[in-house]
Design an enzyme around this catalytic site. Structure first.
Site, mmCIF file in Angstrom:
data_model
loop_
_atom_site.group_PDB
_atom_site.id
_atom_site.type_symbol
_atom_site.label_atom_id
_atom_site.label_comp_id
_atom_site.label_asym_id
_atom_site.label_seq_id
_atom_site.Cartn_x
_atom_site.Cartn_y
_atom_site.Cartn_z
ATOM 1 N N ASP A 127 1.144 -1.230 -0.055
ATOM 2 C CA ASP A 127 -0.128 -0.049 0.026
ATOM 3 C C ASP A 127 0.843 1.415 0.017
ATOM 4 O O ASP A 127 1.969 1.099 0.535
ATOM 5 C CB ASP A 127 -0.925 0.143 1.107
ATOM 6 C CG ASP A 127 -1.952 -1.068 1.309
ATOM 7 O OD1 ASP A 127 -2.440 -1.585 0.080
ATOM 8 O OD2 ASP A 127 -2.398 -1.448 2.016
ATOM 9 N N ASP A 143 -7.041 -1.284 -4.474
ATOM 10 C CA ASP A 143 -8.118 -0.887 -3.475
ATOM 11 C C ASP A 143 -8.856 0.226 -4.193
ATOM 12 O O ASP A 143 -10.073 0.331 -3.982
ATOM 13 C CB ASP A 143 -7.362 -0.453 -2.417
ATOM 14 C CG ASP A 143 -6.513 -1.571 -1.529
ATOM 15 O OD1 ASP A 143 -6.776 -2.463 -1.798
ATOM 16 O OD2 ASP A 143 -5.712 -1.116 -0.835
#
Length: 195
Positions: A127, A143
């Site tokens: 991330d 995401d």
């Protein structure tokens, strides 16, 4: 040939392009940002960082990589089922776009869970985007695809598609004219009572 390309080949290319872009951004992050380093893009608002997530979005269900790896093909099968179940008309393009985004996001994170670890099938999702202003959990491109798709699906379900169109997608029979007129009468009566 054009029909085969549009219905089968183009969607696959789109999914691979989406997942490929996600992986490219993750590769860039690994190569250019140290783990847990923060780079301010807009001071106090948005930062690039590099974290490893062993769970799903927002850090939920940590250390459940095998569960996600097992569920992702099931989710992809469901997306494919509804992709091909919907009529191939312009009216159903928005739901197909949402399904392609879901598939691209699911595959992007699946690749991490399989390959981005010291042991195969024990990887971590990379991330990198952090909205500091609202302290939003760090997320990645995959995401983003999934979030956009979910918002799009909610809008389509609430405001765009009608009952008969859902029946087509779910393989249910269309409403009869009698049922339609009864529903229309009921709605008109409710409107009259509200005014």
């Amino acid at each position: 040939m054009k029909k085969i390309f549009m219905r089968y080949i183009l969607p696959l290319l789109a999914i691979f392009a989406l997942a490929g872009f996600d992986q490219l951004v993750k590769f860039w992050t690994i190569e250019n940002i140290e783990l847990h380093e923060h780079i301010a893009i807009w001071e106090g608002v948005f930062e690039l960082t590099h974290i490893r997530n062993e769970g799903m979005a927002w850090g939920l269900l940590q250390n459940q990589q095998i569960l996600f790896i097992a569920l992702t093909p099931v989710a992809l099968f469901v997306f494919a089922y509804f992709y091909f179940r919907a009529p191939f008309t312009k009216r159903f393009i928005p739901i197909r776009i949402a399904e392609l985004l879901l598939a691209g996001g699911a595959i992007g994170n699946l690749v991490d869970r399989i390959f981005r670890g010291e042991v195969l099938f024990k990887g971590n999702v990379v991330d990198m985007f952090y909205v500091k202003l609202i302290n939003f959990p760090v997320f990645n491109v995959a995401d983003s695809y999934i979030t956009i798709a979910c918002v799009l699906l909610v809008v389509l379900v609430l405001f765009y598609y009608k009952d008969d169109e859902f029946n087509q997608m779910f393989g249910l029979p269309k409403k009869s004219v009698k049922e339609k007129s009864f529903t229309a009468e009921k709605e008109e009566k409710e409107d009259a009572e509200n005014h």
